[in-house]
Design a protein around this motif. Structure first.
Motif, PDB file in Angstrom:
ATOM      1  N   UNK A  10       0.741  -1.066   0.016  1.00 20.59           N
ATOM      2  CA  UNK A  10      -0.080   0.039   0.063  1.00 20.59           C
ATOM      3  C   UNK A  10       0.949   1.281   0.055  1.00 20.59           C
TER       4      UNK A  10
ATOM      5  N   UNK B 124       5.857   4.463   1.129  1.00 22.42           N
ATOM      6  CA  UNK B 124       5.125   3.346   1.435  1.00 22.42           C
ATOM      7  C   UNK B 124       4.371   3.280   2.708  1.00 22.42           C
TER       8      UNK B 124
ATOM      9  N   UNK C  49       4.151  -2.764   3.594  1.00 23.51           N
ATOM     10  CA  UNK C  49       4.694  -3.790   2.474  1.00 23.51           C
ATOM     11  C   UNK C  49       5.024  -5.146   3.450  1.00 23.51           C
ATOM     12  N   UNK C  50       4.285  -5.390   4.329  1.00 24.54           N
ATOM     13  CA  UNK C  50       4.124  -6.738   4.856  1.00 24.54           C
ATOM     14  C   UNK C  50       2.897  -7.413   4.940  1.00 24.54           C
ATOM     15  N   UNK C  51       3.081  -8.894   4.890  1.00 27.70           N
ATOM     16  CA  UNK C  51       4.053  -9.480   5.350  1.00 27.70           C
ATOM     17  C   UNK C  51       4.770  -9.779   4.188  1.00 27.70           C
ATOM     18  N   UNK C  52       6.150 -10.453   4.231  1.00 30.05           N
ATOM     19  CA  UNK C  52       6.903 -10.660   2.903  1.00 30.05           C
ATOM     20  C   UNK C  52       7.126 -11.948   3.076  1.00 30.05           C
TER      21      UNK C  52
END
Lengths: 238, 238, 238, 238, 238
Positions: free
Chosen positions: D127, D200, D203-206
């Motif tokens: 997101x 940003x 940007x998880x989970x990776x």
């Protein structure tokens, strides 16, 4: 100087299916936990509390303290031997240690004190905002003194703050002994207006714990012997 | 002055597997809970609500009140004796107490009132922003008066605010009796434009609770006797 | 003026162990749910959707509407009678109601419309920032008009916004009928650049729901009759 | 112009009790999933990955792509027919679609490419902050060009970004093919210093996904045939 | 230059029902896990820790390291072969890799060192604020040097920081070997006042892990052989 202590708060929640076991099996399982607690209490500090009726996500709290971590680890190993732990899980767990407070105007005890118990213990983990820690020491002292002044107006409440930096998620575990939860409610609302309150990052969940013997706290899980226990409670309260 | 009361909101969720039990066993389990509630209601305030169709994460709410915490604890111990609690869990739990409001222009009752019930009770826990508590008293009074003014335009809604500072996670439990949920929806939307609204930190989850007898609330869990209950409901609503 | 309606979105997730039941038992359980839905649909609005392949946390959505809350409550009581509810839970639940929009330039229908269904329904709960509600009415009108203008450029999309203030956690439930999810994706990305977008507090989770009959939505849960269903689907799409 | 594709990432987690089934039953269940995947892969893009040893909350990822949503829905219906889905749940699910990038200086493929696979695929939902979308187009272009420039210095990494606006919770699903996870680690750390990074939101989970055949990914769930598989893996890597 | 290593932290939680199995079955299951760990430790770095008594949400941690990802994947495949994994789940999982630190004034080892183990290992995932990464390199160096200076005053603590950018959710996994948790508590509290602390976005959960052999860590799960183990522990500590 007195020795620092580790203080552990272990909140147990029994699975609903435990209540489906035969009553005799439940009684046997409770007796095992009583024995484990009594054994630990012979050499160390241990208190038990019921959360039945005050929380919905845990049922029973065991508070232990010892000058090193080993006895606390060993006590929880012994708990894992108890059949009840085949039906219960640790819903919340707070590890902490005592430490001299920089804000108190007289030395604080570093070991749990006998005879200080209230009818209730309110416990919560706390985090302060990072800005707090970057204030000058005198500034923090001034703010905490105001906070302590407000607290002193509520005479029925005894504070037990322990420290968790680097041991567990929270920074502090705050615990208050009191006989009247309404007085505590009024204190907390009053403290909202103090400057120190604006440096709090988080102070939930809040647990209102009812002080009782380990057997009574266990009986509250399934209501067995509850009628007798309730009568006993009524007698004590008179 | 009237005596302050503790007010407890207990939201139960039954496990899906409960619905797989034989109907007679379910009926027996429901009867136990009815008996526990009726017993408590003989001496204290108790109301039950169904959340079937309004929420997905809980099914039934029991609202109890008493001047001390002991009867509420004991009631939940008795609930734990009921076989249904071997298949249900407490999905949400809010402990609170009554307290005179500093903003009301006439004294508010400190005990639950008979005859005030609406068809629906909307309940939610609330937290205000810390900035709110640091405003001067007159400023808070001015802002709350505007809030109260808006509320008075919606005549079918009765407010029951209780306080949870230091007892439980939230600061307040707000509960509204009403007969028309659409009027309540319009009130809440209108309040969004008031100054007080900008001091709200959190006010979810929001529970639309359907007022009904404990047996009807229990019947809604598995739809047994639901046809009869629905007819009865239709008759009452006419 | 047309009558306002309550609109309920109920998202079901079946437990993995349901798929271990014998096929005949699963078929019988599905037939019960079909009957419950058909019965409600005789007098009220009901639509069903599959989320198999678009979400991982729910399988089936039932959308119901009625001018009062009672029929929606009763429908969920009847659902609780179905054996499938002994293996399924409500993963998400959104209660809302219709209300005339202050921003629309022509009257909006207050009851669900027949013949408006798209192949897909995208649904999400929405919260706006509190700042939004404190803007002057003309300002909000200007911002919403820009938002509506952008929407009109995407002609294949039909909006159904309902209101949840005080009924449920969210403020709005937004639902879009469309035949082409890629057009909807492009619309949502385009809207990110509008001023209204900066007043959104939350608009997740987002559910891409595949419109289908209740029996097909149920068949998607275990793939029984899925081959036949897939052929039928292919025929319809031609 | 090439046709846009829907791209679905389905992460499965098997329940611990699945490992208690007899080995023959597990083997049979795995064969069903292999067949379902092979069937889909005959007409559409499908890749499988193991997360054993890289994550703790999911075990296996299936990545599917098709020009419409129907085949992806149908594939998941067929998965629901597999006995393994009576013991596994979808732990994470990301629905997305390809779209021409406004920032690329040459046209990007809109369908998954053969022969592009790395040994690992790193996947995460993303997101951006709302401020990003309100920047002028040239400003966004400038910032993204810097981002792309940094990426080009790391030659072993291939980006596959897809779009989820209005289809699923996230805005983007970012996926990187690479042979050396350490090179990817260094790239991500380097990107932290770029301007684009400050836009940003999440940007998880990776997920570090290990590319392997569906049968090997399934064998990793219970270690059956793992010794053989490990030897095979070692042979391939030489 | 020394070879970089992947470092994996795997936290296991056993289901309460595991404790209901016959003691012989539990002993057999534990022996399997011991064998799997010993096999891996023959060629690679492996350490085990107990969290019984320090956390409530996990029981046992296995820390593995290898120069490539394959052996770590294969080790977890072998774990999945163990019957215990039919009753345990991975509660937390952190994948990371070593990397030369830009702030250290002497080269740091890139492979785990023998003989460095403390009685306790405190582990937590960490994220820094995005602002941190946009500071000039000299500024970051100045801030980190102050941080390192404070750390050096606490001589009993050894730091092992690994990097997770693009491999897993967190940016860093920080791990501290120490013999005295109270010294570590004091260090962490002291660090709160440093400038570097204000750039931390998140550093929870924090795990206080008790270093012990894999068989002792497994025995702590059900207290079998715990009495013997406790005596052994006491002997070692003298």
């Amino acid at each position: 100087m007195a020795q620092r202590h580790f203080v552990k708060y272990t909140f147990l929640a029994v699975a609903p299916e435990w209540r489906r076991l035969p009553a005799a099996e439940r009684a046997r399982q409770k007796a095992e936990v009583v024995a484990a607690c009594e054994d630990f209490a012979e050499r160390h500090f241990l208190r038990t509390y019921s959360l039945v009726g005050t929380r919905g996500d845990c049922d029973l709290m065991i508070r232990t303290a010892a000058p090193t971590l080993e006895p606390i680890h060993e006590f929880h190993v012994v708990l894992n031997q108890c059949a009840l732990l085949g039906y219960a899980r640790i819903a919340y767990s707070y590890l902490s240690a005592t430490k001299p407070s920089p804000y108190a105007d007289r030395p604080q005890p570093l070991a749990p004190r006998e005879g200080q118990d209230g009818r209730y213990l309110v416990v919560y983990p706390m985090w302060k905002k990072r800005e707090w820690y970057r204030l000058p020491a005198e500034e923090r002292m001034r703010i905490m003194r105001e906070h302590i002044e407000v607290g002193r107006r509520f005479t029925g409440i005894d504070t037990n703050t322990t420290y968790s930096f680097g041991l567990d998620d929270q920074e502090f575990v705050v615990a208050f002994d009191c006989d009247d939860p309404l007085e505590f409610l009024d204190l907390v609302e009053t403290l909202r207006a103090t400057e120190s309150s604006s440096y709090t990052r988080s102070e939930t969940p809040i647990f209102t714990c009812i002080r009782c013997s380990v057997s009574r706290a266990l009986d509250a899980l399934d209501g067995e012997r509850a009628v007798a226990a309730v009568e006993e409670l009524a007698r004590e309260r008179r």
